[in-house]
Design an enzyme around this catalytic site. Sequence first.
Site, PDB file in Angstrom:
ATOM      1  N   CYS A 269      -1.293   7.344  -3.345  1.00  0.00           N
ATOM      2  CA  CYS A 269      -1.442   6.394  -2.237  1.00  0.00           C
ATOM      3  C   CYS A 269      -2.210   6.962  -1.051  1.00  0.00           C
ATOM      4  CB  CYS A 269      -0.062   5.949  -1.753  1.00  0.00           C
ATOM      5  SG  CYS A 269       0.950   5.179  -3.023  1.00  0.00           S
TER       6      CYS A 269
ATOM      7  N   ARG B  86       2.098   5.146  18.177  1.00  0.00           N
ATOM      8  CA  ARG B  86       0.664   5.411  18.031  1.00  0.00           C
ATOM      9  C   ARG B  86      -0.138   4.740  19.153  1.00  0.00           C
ATOM     10  NH1 ARG B  86      -0.704   5.954  11.618  1.00  0.00           N
ATOM     11  NH2 ARG B  86       1.352   6.615  10.937  1.00  0.00           N
TER      12      ARG B  86
ATOM     13  N   ARG C 245      -7.893   8.090   4.008  1.00  0.00           N
ATOM     14  CA  ARG C 245      -8.912   7.074   3.711  1.00  0.00           C
ATOM     15  C   ARG C 245      -9.607   6.621   4.991  1.00  0.00           C
ATOM     16  NH1 ARG C 245      -8.835   1.916   4.767  1.00  0.00           N
ATOM     17  NH2 ARG C 245      -6.636   2.043   5.338  1.00  0.00           N
ATOM     18  N   ARG C 246      -8.805   6.294   6.008  1.00  0.00           N
ATOM     19  CA  ARG C 246      -9.401   5.886   7.278  1.00  0.00           C
ATOM     20  C   ARG C 246     -10.185   7.035   7.915  1.00  0.00           C
ATOM     21  NH1 ARG C 246      -3.804   3.096   8.914  1.00  0.00           N
ATOM     22  NH2 ARG C 246      -4.152   1.015   8.053  1.00  0.00           N
TER      23      ARG C 246
ATOM     24  N   ARG D 216       1.166  10.658  13.267  1.00  0.00           N
ATOM     25  CA  ARG D 216       2.218   9.900  12.598  1.00  0.00           C
ATOM     26  C   ARG D 216       2.992   9.113  13.643  1.00  0.00           C
ATOM     27  NH1 ARG D 216       6.423  11.934   8.679  1.00  0.00           N
ATOM     28  NH2 ARG D 216       6.587   9.679   8.491  1.00  0.00           N
TER      29      ARG D 216
ATOM     30  N   LYS E  23       0.822  -1.211   0.000  1.00  0.00           N
ATOM     31  CA  LYS E  23       0.000   0.000   0.000  1.00  0.00           C
ATOM     32  C   LYS E  23       0.860   1.267   0.000  1.00  0.00           C
ATOM     33  CE  LYS E  23      -0.833  -0.079   5.038  1.00  0.00           C
ATOM     34  NZ  LYS E  23      -0.180   1.173   5.419  1.00  0.00           N
ATOM     35  N   ASP E  24       2.164   1.142   0.298  1.00  0.00           N
ATOM     36  CA  ASP E  24       3.079   2.294   0.250  1.00  0.00           C
ATOM     37  C   ASP E  24       3.672   2.510  -1.135  1.00  0.00           C
ATOM     38  OD1 ASP E  24       2.688   2.636   2.932  1.00  0.00           O
ATOM     39  OD2 ASP E  24       4.586   1.708   3.544  1.00  0.00           O
TER      40      ASP E  24
END
Length: 323
Positions: free
Chosen positions: A254, A152, A128-129, A146, A80-81
């Site tokens: 992305c 996180r 997106r999230r 980040r 996905k990156d």
Amino acid sequence: MSMNVRVGTRGSALAVTQTTTVAEALASAGTLGYELVRIRTEGDVLKGSLAQIGGTGVFVAALREALLDDRCDVAVHSLKDLPTGAAEGLEIAAYPQRVDVRDALCARDGLDLAGLPAGAKVGTGSPRRAAQLRAARPDLEVIDIRGNVDTRLGRVRGMHGPEVVEGKKGDLDAVVLAAAGLKRLGRTGTITELLDPSVMLPAPGQGALAVECRSADAAAETVLSAALREYDDESTRLAVTAERSLLARLEAGCSAPIGALAARQDGKLVLEAVVCSPDGQRLLRRRMDAPAEGTGAALDLGVRLAEDLLAEGAAELTPLAGH
């Protein structure tokens, strides 16, 4: 005769963990030894949100340069990156079997998404999230964050990660992370809900890895090229090819608020996608299928669903290059 393969990786705990898994699998598929080559990427150095520093592609460029400069033989990326455009002189030689595609909620007090109180603060670095969170729960406060996985998690009240951002310990009620990364790191105990794709469609390629090498090495008849061919998973390759084809046709990048998920079902490849407005107030969700007949059909499926989304007004929901 044994061959020693230099495997390029970012330095984060997650990157090293998943790269080691790939290196060991390649070694077991042939008479290969391996060494990890840690590459510091621009995304590991720059601060600010991913959108501000250039999207998730900032994690990829340094690894690709290391391949082209012959400092490593293969590089392992979280798919996905990886930007959708091809890199000259390089190719993705293997997609290992995909793991859990879902997003995971890690919340205080064991809460699920429905149980979070109004006004709860939920952290994510993904547009997106963020958009899909706002669509599902417009009463939540979504905070841009980040940092690596433990940083996180350390921001969630009651969760004690080993790495904490100064002044930002326990300031959130929850974070959303990729289930695959949490599982690879052995952090599944922090997951309070696996978010169903009907609620939060994952990023194109989420849960999948890409093993990239120089094109000449992929074409050569060597122990390494044979190991890469054996390691490649056809079902994963078809699914992610369709997802990334859709992303490329939308010219979205992305970090756009776009989700896509493809899977083989009864001899067909079924692709579902969502395009969101950043505030989550408008979502356009469509699905389409095609016979699962190779990468050409998967590429075509992605393009056709993207065209359908564009015809339905996808470019009015979020900025798309060229539309």
